[in-house]
Design an enzyme around this catalytic site. Structure first.
Site, PDB file in Angstrom:
ATOM      1  N   CYS A 206       1.038  -1.308  -0.225  1.00  0.00           N
ATOM      2  CA  CYS A 206      -0.063  -0.075   0.039  1.00  0.00           C
ATOM      3  C   CYS A 206       0.969   1.348  -0.038  1.00  0.00           C
ATOM      4  CB  CYS A 206      -1.103   0.119   1.564  1.00  0.00           C
ATOM      5  SG  CYS A 206      -1.805  -1.783   1.335  1.00  0.00           S
TER       6      CYS A 206
ATOM      7  N   ARG B 229       2.107   1.878  -5.881  1.00  0.00           N
ATOM      8  CA  ARG B 229       1.771   0.654  -5.119  1.00  0.00           C
ATOM      9  C   ARG B 229       0.947  -0.126  -4.733  1.00  0.00           C
ATOM     10  NH1 ARG B 229       6.411   1.232  -2.060  1.00  0.00           N
ATOM     11  NH2 ARG B 229       5.343   1.004  -0.242  1.00  0.00           N
TER      12      ARG B 229
ATOM     13  N   TRP C  87      -3.387  -1.667  -1.111  1.00  0.00           N
ATOM     14  CA  TRP C  87      -3.844  -3.304  -2.233  1.00  0.00           C
ATOM     15  C   TRP C  87      -4.115  -4.000  -1.019  1.00  0.00           C
ATOM     16  CZ3 TRP C  87      -0.893  -7.729  -2.041  1.00  0.00           C
ATOM     17  CH2 TRP C  87      -1.182  -9.082  -3.641  1.00  0.00           C
TER      18      TRP C  87
ATOM     19  N   ASN D 224       0.219  -0.057   6.084  1.00  0.00           N
ATOM     20  CA  ASN D 224       1.135  -0.534   5.394  1.00  0.00           C
ATOM     21  C   ASN D 224       1.841  -1.415   5.234  1.00  0.00           C
ATOM     22  OD1 ASN D 224       2.606  -1.103   3.024  1.00  0.00           O
ATOM     23  ND2 ASN D 224       3.994  -0.483   2.511  1.00  0.00           N
ATOM     24  N   GLY D 225       1.416  -3.197   5.397  1.00  0.00           N
ATOM     25  CA  GLY D 225       2.059  -4.172   5.833  1.00  0.00           C
ATOM     26  C   GLY D 225       1.220  -5.105   6.067  1.00  0.00           C
TER      27      GLY D 225
ATOM     28  N   GLU E 264      11.129 -13.042 -18.363  1.00  0.00           N
ATOM     29  CA  GLU E 264      10.754 -12.581 -18.356  1.00  0.00           C
ATOM     30  C   GLU E 264      10.240 -11.963 -19.422  1.00  0.00           C
ATOM     31  OE1 GLU E 264      11.005 -10.373 -16.206  1.00  0.00           O
ATOM     32  OE2 GLU E 264      10.702  -8.363 -17.531  1.00  0.00           O
TER      33      GLU E 264
ATOM     34  N   LYS F 221       6.422  -9.258 -18.765  1.00  0.00           N
ATOM     35  CA  LYS F 221       5.416  -8.725 -18.950  1.00  0.00           C
ATOM     36  C   LYS F 221       4.930  -8.584 -20.205  1.00  0.00           C
ATOM     37  CE  LYS F 221       7.861  -6.911 -17.923  1.00  0.00           C
ATOM     38  NZ  LYS F 221       8.862  -7.055 -16.576  1.00  0.00           N
TER      39      LYS F 221
ATOM     40  N   GLU G 131       1.821  -9.522 -17.448  1.00  0.00           N
ATOM     41  CA  GLU G 131       1.118  -8.322 -16.574  1.00  0.00           C
ATOM     42  C   GLU G 131       0.624  -7.367 -17.118  1.00  0.00           C
ATOM     43  OE1 GLU G 131       4.078  -6.951 -14.309  1.00  0.00           O
ATOM     44  OE2 GLU G 131       5.812  -7.064 -15.570  1.00  0.00           O
TER      45      GLU G 131
ATOM     46  N   HIS H 271       9.725 -31.912 -24.496  1.00  0.00           N
ATOM     47  CA  HIS H 271       9.238 -32.237 -23.426  1.00  0.00           C
ATOM     48  C   HIS H 271       7.949 -32.493 -22.655  1.00  0.00           C
ATOM     49  CE1 HIS H 271      13.624 -34.480 -23.457  1.00  0.00           C
ATOM     50  NE2 HIS H 271      13.448 -33.092 -23.785  1.00  0.00           N
TER      51      HIS H 271
ATOM     52  N   LYS I  90       3.169  -2.280  -6.783  1.00  0.00           N
ATOM     53  CA  LYS I  90       4.957  -2.362  -7.972  1.00  0.00           C
ATOM     54  C   LYS I  90       5.905  -2.859  -6.483  1.00  0.00           C
ATOM     55  CE  LYS I  90       8.312  -0.481 -10.621  1.00  0.00           C
ATOM     56  NZ  LYS I  90       8.542  -0.865 -11.249  1.00  0.00           N
TER      57      LYS I  90
HETATM   58  C1  F6R Z   1       7.514  -7.060 -13.150  1.00  0.00           C
HETATM   59  C2  F6R Z   1       8.011  -6.201 -11.964  1.00  0.00           C
HETATM   60  C3  F6R Z   1       7.489  -7.599 -10.672  1.00  0.00           C
HETATM   61  C4  F6R Z   1       9.517  -6.925 -10.001  1.00  0.00           C
HETATM   62  C5  F6R Z   1       9.941  -7.875  -8.964  1.00  0.00           C
HETATM   63  C6  F6R Z   1      10.608  -7.362  -7.973  1.00  0.00           C
HETATM   64  O1  F6R Z   1       7.600  -6.433 -13.709  1.00  0.00           O
HETATM   65  O2  F6R Z   1       7.960  -5.478 -12.065  1.00  0.00           O
HETATM   66  O3  F6R Z   1       7.881  -8.574 -10.991  1.00  0.00           O
HETATM   67  O4  F6R Z   1      10.593  -6.925 -10.582  1.00  0.00           O
HETATM   68  O5  F6R Z   1       8.212  -7.801  -7.704  1.00  0.00           O
HETATM   69  O6  F6R Z   1      10.393  -6.266  -7.014  1.00  0.00           O
HETATM   70  P1  F6R Z   1      12.305  -5.974  -6.516  1.00  0.00           P
HETATM   71  O7  F6R Z   1      12.749  -5.645  -7.893  1.00  0.00           O
HETATM   72  O8  F6R Z   1      11.682  -3.995  -6.456  1.00  0.00           O
HETATM   73  O9  F6R Z   1      12.376  -6.047  -6.064  1.00  0.00           O
END
Ligand code: F6R
Length: 585
Positions: free
Chosen positions: A2, A27, A70, A96-97, A464, A468, A471, A487, A580
């Site tokens: 949050c 966030r 969140w 937050n937590g 990766e 992308k 999400e 496989h 985020k």
């Molecule tokens: C996806 C993304 C997440 C972060 C993950 C770790 O695009 O951004 O998978 O990479 O939540 O976040 P950090 O790097 O802040 O530890």
């Protein structure tokens, strides 16, 4: 997860809190709320959905707290949005937590006669403070923080206290010091347009902010006062704005023209020192989550191919399972954009128990990970606001390459390669390239599944790529090691199933063979790499940068994910269900 913000000053708090909440929305963004203090009255407003001023009147008061949520405990409802009040409605709390012992605490409070209005774990904080309020607000907050298990950052106001009491244990809190005013938030961009002078709270600390008084920092465990100094943030507020771009994600993709150069602008002496520590360590782990976890996985191949050094990548949430392999000689390299990811911090805690050393790659200065590490490389990417990580990814990769070359005693060669990569990425990110990718996205926007394959250094980049695409566009995507398709996953290929094939890392022949196997089952092959192979139905050219191929190959996929999301009308910068900074385990 949050976002929280508090204000104490001379101005009306509501517009300032609104502005900051919008900046913190990345966030968490399922609901939001405010509480302001005017004389002896607390005003509260809450709403479901994203932060919007529509229908919100300006509340009176120049002290206030606000929260963008969140959800963890309790559905997304107005009642579950913060702030939460005690039974008497004189105390308002945002949090937050996550409170791990909340069930027991809640049942004890209910037995004592407290009445709850939400299903959240956070509401118990207001009732716990109420229970000991005769001690005065700061002491009651201190006592409550000692009872809570889990991770918390808390802001509290009370009807007869002209300020805010803030405390942290596990979730971030940063104080912004303005002229005759204070801002306290979970992240610096919340107030970066108002002040660059900050004071960091560490875990187990609280601060009392009263109008016209200096902030008083105290240790929650002992109650003793702590002296803090002001640190100047060197981020430019305009970097945290969208500028002329429609979304932060595309702005941040384009910024990769400069961010790689900034990332590799490190002190040579420090790179060499850390490289020596890597070479000397007995057991090196690269640890991160999500995209950063994929960077770590790529790092395993980077160190193996360049430094001939075996390092282990582990996703942070799985790292506690490795605790029996840790000793004082173990070295952890933590990769985290935010430096606040709960699983990453937990991995550090586990390693510390065994006396292991911790190096980190972090974007947010002053973040918890930065402060917990023996040494930190700042990746210098500037604020990354889109939930989907892009510029942080390539900056993190750049530093891992630099470290691997330094381990091999060839740092200059590494720098030359990375400068070449930076310049080639600058060339790639031109409007024509972007248009071509948008055209490809147009043809793919209604697909249900997308698969991505790669080998060696590009295998983690295949995963990766899938993150992308999923999400940002909500299309199901899955990345595989090229050799693994036959496989099992090849059963998923139907006529025209799109399959992105990452090449250019030295394992092309085998990867192209796997692409042929997919094509033979009807798959539509989108080749990414420096060389056009016959098997490709569509080719996204990337420059030939040898072992650094993951850094250039991920760029067109980032653009593709962006355009797919845009064409499908998705919420690109703040995708559903995500946040985020993932500050819960
Ligand atoms: C996806 C993304 C997440 C972060 C993950 C770790 O695009 O951004 O998978 O990479 O939540 O976040 P950090 O790097 O802040 O530890």
């Amino acid at each position: 997860m949050c976002g929280i913000i508090g204000y104490v000053g001379a101005k009306n708090a509501t517009p300032i809190l609104f502005d900051s909440l919008k900046r913190l929305e990345y966030r968490g963004y399922d609901s939001y709320g405010f509480a302001t203090l005017d004389g002896e009255k607390i005003w509260v407003r809450k709403s479901k959905g994203k932060v919007s001023e529509a229908g919100f009147e300006k509340l009176p008061g120049s002290v206030g707290i606000a929260h963008t949520r969140w959800a963890t405990h309790g559905k997304v409802t107005k009642a579950n949005a913060h702030p939460h009040l005690d039974c008497t409605k004189r105390i308002a709390v945002i949090h937050n937590g996550i409170i791990e012992n909340f069930e027991k605490l809640k049942s004890d409070l209910v037995k004592k006669g407290h009445v709850f209005r939400s299903d959240t774990d956070s509401e118990i904080i207001a009732h716990l403070i109420e229970d000991s309020i005769e001690l005065g607000l700061p002491e009651a907050v201190m006592r409550t923080m000692k009872i809570l298990k889990g991770r918390s950052a808390v802001l509290v106001i009370k009807n007869d206290f002209d300020g805010i009491v803030a405390a942290r244990n596990g979730s971030p809190l940063i104080l912004g010091v303005g002229r005759d005013e204070y801002f306290i938030a979970s992240d610096v961009p919340a107030f970066l347009n108002r002040t660059k002078d900050v004071m960091y709270l560490d875990d187990g600390e609280m601060v009392v902010l009263e109008r016209d008084r200096k902030p008083v920092f105290r240790n929650i465990g002992t109650g003793t006062r702590i002296e803090k100094r002001i640190i100047k943030i060197d981020w430019d507020a305009k970097h945290a704005e969208k500028g002329n771009y429609r979304h932060f994600m595309i702005k941040e993709i384009m910024e990769q023209k400069e961010t790689i150069i900034r990332a590799i602008n490190q002190n040579d002496g420090e790179i060499k020192k850390v490289a020596a520590a890597i070479n000397k360590a007995y057991g090196v782990f690269l640890i991160g989550c999500g995209t950063a976890g994929n960077v770590c996985h790529t790092g395993e191949y980077i160190f193996s191919s360049i430094a001939k050094k075996h390092v282990n990548h582990v996703v942070a949430s799985e790292f506690p399972g490795y605790r029996d392999f840790l000793t004082k000689k173990t070295l952890l390299i933590m990769v985290s954009q935010s430096g606040e990811t709960a699983d990453v911090l937990e991995a550090v805690r586990v390693a510390r128990e065994k006396g292991a050393k911790v190096i980190s790659l972090v974007n947010v200065r002053g973040s918890t990970l930065h402060r917990m590490s023996d040494f930190t490389f700042h990746i210098n990417a500037g604020p990354e606001k889109a939930v989907a990580s892009t510029k942080a990814t390539t900056a993190q990769l750049a530093i891992l390459y630099l470290l691997a070359y330094a381990c091999a005693g060839r740092i200059e060669e590494g720098k030359r390669l990375l400068l070449e990569v930076a310049s080639k990425i600058n060339d790639m990110l031109n409007p024509r390239y972007d248009e071509r990718i948008r055209a490809l996205a147009c043809s793919m926007q209604r697909k249900k599944n997308i698969y991505i394959i790669g080998r060696s250094l590009n295998y983690p980049m295949a995963m990766e790529s899938a993150i992308k695409i999923m999400e940002v566009s909500y299309i199901h995507a899955h990345g595989f090691a090229g050799g693994e398709m036959k496989h099992g996953p090849i059963a998923l290929i139907e006529k025209n199933t799109p399959c992105i094939v990452l090449t250019g890392d030295g394992s092309d022949q085998d990867t192209v063979n796997n692409a042929m196997e997919i094509k033979a089952r009807g798959g539509y092959i989108i080749g990414v790499g420096p060389k056009k192979y016959e098997v490709f139905d569509f080719w996204l050219k990337t420059p030939d940068v040898g072992l650094a191929s993951p850094m250039v190959n991920i760029i067109p996929v980032q653009l593709l994910a962006y355009h797919l999301g845009d064409l499908r009308g998705c919420d690109i910068d703040t995708p559903r269900n995500l946040a985020k900074s993932v500050t819960v385990k």
